[in-house]
Scaffold this motif. Structure first.
Motif, short mmCIF file in Angstrom:
data_model
loop_
_atom_site.label_atom_id
_atom_site.label_comp_id
_atom_site.label_asym_id
_atom_site.label_seq_id
_atom_site.Cartn_x
_atom_site.Cartn_y
_atom_site.Cartn_z
N LEU A 52 0.52 -1.42 -0.21
CA LEU A 52 0.86 -0.36 -0.67
C LEU A 52 1.46 1.00 0.24
O LEU A 52 0.57 2.22 -0.81
CB LEU A 52 -0.93 0.09 0.55
CG LEU A 52 -1.78 -1.47 1.08
CD1 LEU A 52 -3.16 -0.21 2.43
CD2 LEU A 52 -3.18 -0.67 -0.03
N ARG A 53 2.41 1.58 0.96
CA ARG A 53 3.33 2.29 0.32
C ARG A 53 3.21 2.55 -1.08
O ARG A 53 3.81 3.70 -1.32
CB ARG A 53 3.97 2.27 1.54
CG ARG A 53 5.14 3.66 2.07
CD ARG A 53 6.06 3.35 2.88
NE ARG A 53 5.88 3.30 4.10
CZ ARG A 53 5.53 2.31 5.04
NH1 ARG A 53 6.04 0.73 4.13
NH2 ARG A 53 4.95 1.70 6.09
N THR A 96 7.35 10.19 7.83
CA THR A 96 5.67 9.81 7.55
C THR A 96 6.24 9.75 5.85
O THR A 96 7.00 10.81 5.17
CB THR A 96 5.61 10.77 7.88
OG1 THR A 96 5.77 11.21 8.85
CG2 THR A 96 3.52 11.39 7.11
N ILE A 97 5.61 8.73 5.78
CA ILE A 97 5.35 8.87 3.56
C ILE A 97 3.53 8.37 3.18
O ILE A 97 3.21 7.44 4.10
CB ILE A 97 6.05 7.41 3.44
CG1 ILE A 97 7.47 7.92 4.09
CG2 ILE A 97 5.99 7.08 1.81
CD1 ILE A 97 8.50 6.38 3.66
N ALA A 109 3.30 6.63 -5.78
CA ALA A 109 2.88 6.64 -6.77
C ALA A 109 1.69 7.24 -7.48
O ALA A 109 2.09 8.20 -7.82
CB ALA A 109 3.01 5.06 -7.23
N LEU A 110 0.93 7.35 -5.62
CA LEU A 110 -0.61 8.13 -7.01
C LEU A 110 -0.43 9.36 -6.29
O LEU A 110 -0.99 10.08 -6.95
CB LEU A 110 -1.26 7.55 -6.13
CG LEU A 110 -2.14 6.32 -6.29
CD1 LEU A 110 -4.03 5.95 -5.55
CD2 LEU A 110 -2.89 5.98 -7.64
N ARG A 150 11.75 2.13 6.18
CA ARG A 150 10.65 2.50 6.30
C ARG A 150 9.70 2.11 5.04
O ARG A 150 8.85 1.06 4.96
CB ARG A 150 9.91 3.39 6.15
CG ARG A 150 10.65 4.26 7.49
CD ARG A 150 10.49 3.91 8.99
NE ARG A 150 8.83 3.54 8.89
CZ ARG A 150 8.11 3.04 9.58
NH1 ARG A 150 8.47 1.70 10.88
NH2 ARG A 150 6.47 2.96 9.50
N LEU A 151 10.63 2.56 3.84
CA LEU A 151 9.99 1.67 1.76
C LEU A 151 9.94 0.26 2.05
O LEU A 151 9.06 -0.07 1.50
CB LEU A 151 11.13 2.54 1.45
CG LEU A 151 10.40 3.94 1.34
CD1 LEU A 151 12.63 4.50 0.39
CD2 LEU A 151 9.36 4.09 0.73
N TYR A 152 11.22 0.01 2.23
CA TYR A 152 11.02 -1.57 2.04
C TYR A 152 10.90 -2.36 3.01
O TYR A 152 11.77 -3.51 3.29
CB TYR A 152 12.73 -1.97 1.81
CG TYR A 152 13.42 -0.92 0.71
CD1 TYR A 152 11.58 -0.86 -0.23
CD2 TYR A 152 14.60 -0.61 0.58
CE1 TYR A 152 12.55 -0.34 -1.46
CE2 TYR A 152 14.73 -0.10 -0.60
CZ TYR A 152 14.12 0.32 -2.27
OH TYR A 152 13.56 1.24 -2.91
N HIS A 153 10.10 -2.47 4.47
CA HIS A 153 9.78 -2.86 5.45
C HIS A 153 9.37 -4.46 5.16
O HIS A 153 8.32 -4.22 4.67
CB HIS A 153 9.58 -2.23 7.02
CG HIS A 153 8.92 -2.61 7.74
ND1 HIS A 153 10.51 -3.67 8.46
CD2 HIS A 153 8.09 -3.15 8.56
CE1 HIS A 153 9.50 -3.97 9.85
NE2 HIS A 153 8.56 -3.90 9.44
N ASN A 154 9.81 -5.58 5.98
CA ASN A 154 9.41 -6.48 4.84
C ASN A 154 8.89 -6.97 6.73
O ASN A 154 10.14 -7.59 7.95
CB ASN A 154 9.59 -7.63 4.85
CG ASN A 154 9.51 -8.82 3.85
OD1 ASN A 154 7.90 -8.83 4.47
ND2 ASN A 154 10.01 -9.02 3.28
N PRO A 155 7.86 -6.94 7.70
CA PRO A 155 7.54 -7.64 8.70
C PRO A 155 7.98 -9.23 9.01
O PRO A 155 8.07 -9.76 9.82
CB PRO A 155 6.05 -7.68 9.10
CG PRO A 155 4.80 -6.89 7.70
CD PRO A 155 6.54 -6.82 6.86
N SER A 156 8.01 -10.06 7.96
CA SER A 156 8.22 -11.00 7.37
C SER A 156 9.32 -11.53 7.62
O SER A 156 10.20 -12.95 7.55
CB SER A 156 8.01 -12.31 6.48
OG SER A 156 8.45 -11.61 5.44
#
Length: 525
Positions: free
Chosen positions: A8-9, A524-525, A14-15, A225-231
């Motif tokens: 979603l980020r 904040t992004i 992009a939007l 923050r941009l590339y954070h992957n919780p897994s």
């Protein structure tokens, strides 16, 4: 942004940036419906009557209106290449939007044709700033596997701007208020940059630009923050990207030092990129798309349709283009950049050949079948152009230049884009009026040559990280993350984890979690 996976980020960034794409699309497109409004001609003292003594002057003014937008854009593209490298992508986008608001307001309030032309120049200048920055901005935060899709939203959304302008023009045509017919559509040019200014504060600065400025700690926080992957407890993808970006910037600085516009032509590695960017942008315009779009209302009217029908057909044409650009962005990472360009331009040539034959034999006649076929060819043309070319050129040119010269390279490419439009826009109205269908021959011969040149000289970039694309131009690639064996990947990850990550000027163990709020302040992004 996880590697190869949309979040979603990703979509939000992009939007938000695509508001700038709408700004450019609306700015460029609104003139096409403005010149379809009889009230605009009357107010500006121009005419569409070929028997009027003022007809030649009117055609000259129309060519100037189209041409001065492109002239302003050439200067805007070159200016932003320098400014965004010196002051950052965010600040450059801020300045571009502010200038754009001024240009749109002046057009809406124009008192005479001279003021209108000057305002188009200003809008062209700022529009080029924005259209240069958006693909760079997105490319510098997007992961390789979906970069084509994300950067492609730029091309898709400036067609949203085209479409909005077309249908606003159609609706305004029916207003009994002759000033409203053309002033209201022009006044909406200020809306889109105002909206972008509202969201600009929430967008992150380009981490690649920050690393280039020696602000690695800020770049790391943004990438984390941009590339954070919780897994992924070790956040390897974020670490790999930061490691590669930093290593490549250091290698480029050591090899080339500070660069300027002249280096685009003086240094062989950059010169090859510059020539390829020039070819790609020239090829995108030398197929007739800009002429057909800018004159779509006039061309359809020339096939025997009245003003209202012409405006509706033109709006439908642009709407189809919008759909095509979204499709282009969707499959670009699968089809590839150069293959897409070659398919699209070849299809355009076939459509123009048929269109020229129809106009030559049936233009101005009452043969409804032939005239309908002429309109169908214009619609098929835009399917090829929007579906394979329009989005691709922005993606490709934002990829081929390295970080330290990307803004200048993209700025040059955009300047070439608009420079390529000048001979066609300045001559199109006069050309169609004097030699008729023969003018289409330009858009059969030139693109046929360009397809061959694209095949011979342009490397495919899909799936490569921005840093690794340099290998196609004989650059030293400091770190490879894609197209390596599992063993090489494992060894690289062990090396990355063993090194230190710099956050807020302090060395922190790379084994720590980069998204840990105690070590990495949230962005904040």
């Amino acid at each position: 942004m996880a590697y190869g996976k949309l979040t979603l980020r990703d979509v939000a960034i992009a939007l938000d940036l695509s508001l700038g794409s709408i700004t450019y699309g609306y700015d460029f497109s609104i003139i096409s419906t403005t010149v379809g409004q009889p009230s605009w001609y009357a107010y500006m003292g121009l005419t569409t009557d070929a028997t009027s003594p003022n007809y030649s002057f009117s055609n000259s003014m129309l060519d100037t209106v189209f041409g001065l937008f492109s002239a302003g854009a050439i200067f805007g593209g070159l200016f932003v290449g320098w400014y965004s490298d010196a002051h950052g992508r965010q600040k450059a986008l801020l300045i571009g939007n502010l200038i754009n608001i001024v240009g749109g307001a002046l057009q809406a309030g124009s008192a005479h044709i001279g003021m209108f032309i000057a305002a188009r120049f200003i809008t062209g200048f700022s529009g080029a700033m924005i259209v240069t920055l958006i693909p760079i901005y997105i490319a510098e935060v997007a992961p390789p596997a979906v970069r084509g899709l994300l950067v492609g939203q730029h091309g898709a959304f400036f067609l949203v701007g085209y479409t909005l302008a077309a249908w606003v023009g159609v609706g305004s045509y029916y207003s009994p208020n002759t000033a409203f017919n053309w002033r209201f559509p022009l006044s909406l040019q200020v809306l889109w940059p105002l909206l972008q200014l509202c969201v600009l504060v929430w967008l992150p600065e380009s981490p690649r630009w920050l690393v280039r400025q020696g602000r690695s700690d800020e770049a790391w926080r943004i990438l984390a923050r941009l590339y954070h992957n919780p897994s992924d407890a070790q956040q390897l993808f974020a670490r790999e990207q930061f490691f590669q970006i930093k290593a490549q910037c250091e290698a480029d600085q050591a090899a080339y030092g500070d660069v300027n516009y002249l280096d685009l032509f003086r240094k062989p590695h950059f010169r090859k990129r510059t020539l390829i960017g020039t070819l790609v942008m020239w090829a995108s315009q030398a197929n007739g798309a800009i002429v057909i779009y800018s004159n779509i209302v006039v061309l359809v009217a020339g096939l025997g349709f009245d003003n209202a029908e012409s405006l509706f057909l033109a709006a439908g044409w642009i709407t189809l283009a919008c759909v095509g650009n979204f499709a282009n962005a969707y499959y670009l990472d699968k089809l590839g950049r150069i293959r897409s360009l070659m398919i699209g331009i070849t299809g355009c040539v076939v459509c123009v050949i048929i269109e020229a034959a129809i106009v030559a034999n049936y233009g101005g006649s009452d043969n409804k079948s032939a005239l309908s076929a002429g309109v169908a060819m214009l619609f098929l043309f835009i399917c090829f152009y929007a579906g394979f070319v329009d989005t691709t050129v922005y993606v490709y040119c934002s990829e081929i230049f390295p970080t330290h010269i990307r803004a200048k390279g993209m700025g040059w490419s955009i300047a070439v884009f608009f420079l390529s439009t000048l001979p066609f826009l300045e001559s199109s109205a006069t050309g169609f009026a004097t030699i008729g269908w023969k003018y289409y021959l330009l858009f059969i011969i030139l693109p046929s040559i360009n397809v061959v040149l694209l095949y011979l000289f342009c490397p495919e970039t899909k799936g490569q990280s921005l840093e690794e694309i340099g290998a196609f131009f004989n650059d030293n690639v400091a770190v490879r993350l894609t197209h390596i064996s599992e063993e090489e990947k494992r060894a690289l990850d062990e090396r990355i984890l063993a090194e230190q990550t710099i956050i807020n000027g302090q060395e922190v163990s790379a084994a720590s979690n980069p998204a840990d709020s105690e070590k990495t302040p949230k962005v904040t992004i």
